[in-house]
Design an enzyme around this catalytic site. Structure first.
Site, mmCIF file in Angstrom:
data_model
loop_
_atom_site.group_PDB
_atom_site.id
_atom_site.type_symbol
_atom_site.label_atom_id
_atom_site.label_comp_id
_atom_site.label_asym_id
_atom_site.label_seq_id
_atom_site.Cartn_x
_atom_site.Cartn_y
_atom_site.Cartn_z
ATOM 1 N N THR A 93 41.503 47.684 32.679
ATOM 2 C CA THR A 93 41.583 46.253 33.525
ATOM 3 C C THR A 93 40.098 45.606 33.446
ATOM 4 O O THR A 93 39.147 46.211 32.912
ATOM 5 C CB THR A 93 41.865 46.542 35.004
ATOM 6 O OG1 THR A 93 41.068 47.146 35.715
ATOM 7 C CG2 THR A 93 43.351 47.329 34.956
ATOM 8 N N GLY A 140 50.909 37.094 27.294
ATOM 9 C CA GLY A 140 50.281 36.103 26.411
ATOM 10 C C GLY A 140 49.740 34.830 27.141
ATOM 11 O O GLY A 140 49.367 33.925 26.400
ATOM 12 N N HIS A 188 69.799 10.208 26.374
ATOM 13 C CA HIS A 188 70.270 10.570 24.948
ATOM 14 C C HIS A 188 69.177 10.553 23.962
ATOM 15 O O HIS A 188 69.234 10.873 22.521
ATOM 16 C CB HIS A 188 71.340 9.374 24.558
ATOM 17 C CG HIS A 188 72.446 9.191 25.469
ATOM 18 N ND1 HIS A 188 72.625 8.124 26.111
ATOM 19 C CD2 HIS A 188 73.602 10.214 25.858
ATOM 20 C CE1 HIS A 188 73.843 8.278 26.835
ATOM 21 N NE2 HIS A 188 74.191 9.394 26.526
ATOM 22 N N SER A 196 45.997 37.261 37.993
ATOM 23 C CA SER A 196 44.606 36.673 37.638
ATOM 24 C C SER A 196 44.082 35.969 39.156
ATOM 25 O O SER A 196 43.195 35.923 39.595
ATOM 26 C CB SER A 196 44.513 36.230 36.556
ATOM 27 O OG SER A 196 44.524 37.047 35.406
#
Length: 432
Positions: free
Chosen positions: A346, A253, A65, A297
């Site tokens: 790129t 991003g 909770h 990447s």
């Protein structure tokens, strides 16, 4: 673990035949332990968040909770958070004896979504937990349940629960149930994670090239290589925000965060890499990148480093031209498997002119350090010019290829990252 009992009627039925209902809870508590971690609070509809966490904070041991937890700490990778939670659950220190693990003990694991955790993140936590329990603690994870079993509204976080399996427990857990929150998973589809026969060095690095003991480089090339890599890692970590900002224009991003994750993985392995054998060092780094960087990447840099290592193995790494050829081999691997070309906006648009400059300059210069550094400086400048040109390029590869050219007003983040690590190599060599 109460949720396991109530959502598995067969287990509850067996226990009521053996124990008084008032004793069932104590019985299960003696065999189980649970701990949660949260990255964000929950908000009861119509009310403000129940507590507040900074962007770089997590809370360990909080209640379902939103009750205050045992500790607040800085964010860490999933595998480290999982290890921290399981170490706490199985601690035998006075006052913390929740669950006593024994080698070979059969257990069930519940990885519970507190509400706002993605399936991808939940799977990462489950994988890390199973590996830690099997590899580090010597337990047998006979059943693993992953899902949203007991949530706390939209709270981003997970809880881990361990249950010591007693006779017939495993069979009862496999029974079908109409309880909507319990997974009816046939045992034949359960995947077991047995890494007990894999050498520890191989488990950690992914390719066995990260050594088990720390070692310092003894050769000049080993010292220089380690210095360059450490400088590159530091620069990429510092550039996280800058690269993420560039990536928001045409990607998701996270370019900076992705590269930082890889850099941090490499930094941890630095003391255990054989720097005096450059081709092995590059393969070890490739293993770290493959494991920690992730995304496109991670795949491209793994290809890049692996291809480059082959060139170092076949040539003399004390010759600067060998490294230029390694760059070329790595770049060609990216072009082959990444299906990208120079001019596609790129990383290649920075890497290609730098490589060309190195090959041209080192082919005609002597092997002196001063001349090699002068050539590298021109290569860095060529890379930076190539990255600058991506501002006006139409993207033909990657996520940016789906973005209107009018919205691409900054340099490509991948190309800029190449400039950063090339500049870091140059600075390290100049200083040392």
């Amino acid at each position: 673990m109460m949720m396991m009992m109530f959502r598995c009627p067969s287990l509850y039925s067996l226990l009521t035949k053996t124990y008084a209902k008032s004793q069932i809870f104590n019985f299960l508590l003696s065999l189980s332990a649970t701990m949660s971690v949260s990255l964000s609070p929950c908000s009861v509809p119509g009310h403000k968040p129940s507590f507040h966490l900074q962007e770089d904070e997590m809370e360990l041991g909080l209640g379902i909770h939103g009750e205050a937890g045992a500790e607040r700490a800085k964010l860490q990778p999933a595998n480290k958070v999982v290890a921290r939670m399981l170490d706490h659950l199985t601690s035998q220190e006075p006052g913390y004896q929740y669950f006593k693990p024994e080698p070979g003990m059969e257990v069930a694991l519940v990885v519970n979504n507190l509400g706002g955790t993605s399936n991808l993140e939940l799977s990462l936590v489950a994988n890390a937990a199973i590996r830690y329990l099997v590899d580090r603690m010597g337990l047998k994870v006979e059943r693993a349940y992953v899902g949203a079993f007991m949530t706390s509204l939209e709270m981003a976080g997970v809880s881990l629960t361990l249950l010591k399996l007693f006779p017939k427990c495993q069979q009862l857990l496999d029974y079908l149930t109409n309880a909507p929150g319990w997974p009816n998973t046939a045992k034949d589809f359960l995947v077991r994670c047995d890494t007990s026969k894999v050498p520890s060095s191989e488990r950690e690095s992914g390719d066995g090239l990260v050594q088990e003991t720390k070692t310092d480089p003894k050769s000049a090339i080993g010292v220089a290589l380690r210095g360059c890599v450490e400088r590159v890692c530091g620069v990429l970590c510092d550039a996280e925000g800058e690269l993420n900002a560039l990536d928001r224009g045409g990607g998701d991003g996270d370019c900076g965060s992705t590269l930082k994750a890889g850099a941090q993985g490499i930094k941890q392995a630095v003391p255990f890499i054989d720097w005096d054998t450059p081709h092995k060092a590059l393969l070890a780094i490739a293993g770290c990148v493959e494991r920690d960087m992730g995304g496109t990447s991670g795949a491209l840099y793994t290809l890049f480093l692996t291809a480059g290592s082959k060139c170092l193995l076949a040539s003399d790494p004390s010759n600067p031209l060998c490294w230029a050829k390694a760059l070329q081999e790595g770049m060609e691997a990216i072009m082959k498997y990444g299906k990208a070309s120079v001019g596609d906006r790129t990383m290649l648009d920075a890497l290609s002119p730098a490589t060309d400059e190195l090959l041209k300059g080192l082919a005609v210069s002597s092997s002196s350090k001063a001349e090699a550094i002068a050539v590298l400086k021109r290569a860095v400048e060529a890379a930076e010019l190539g990255a600058k040109r991506t501002i006006s390029m139409q993207a033909s590869a990657g996520r940016a290829s789906n973005v209107n050219a009018s919205q691409l007003t900054q340099r490509d983040p991948g190309a800029h990252a190449v400039c950063l690590w090339l500049r870091a190599v140059l600075d390290s060599l100049i200083e040392n």
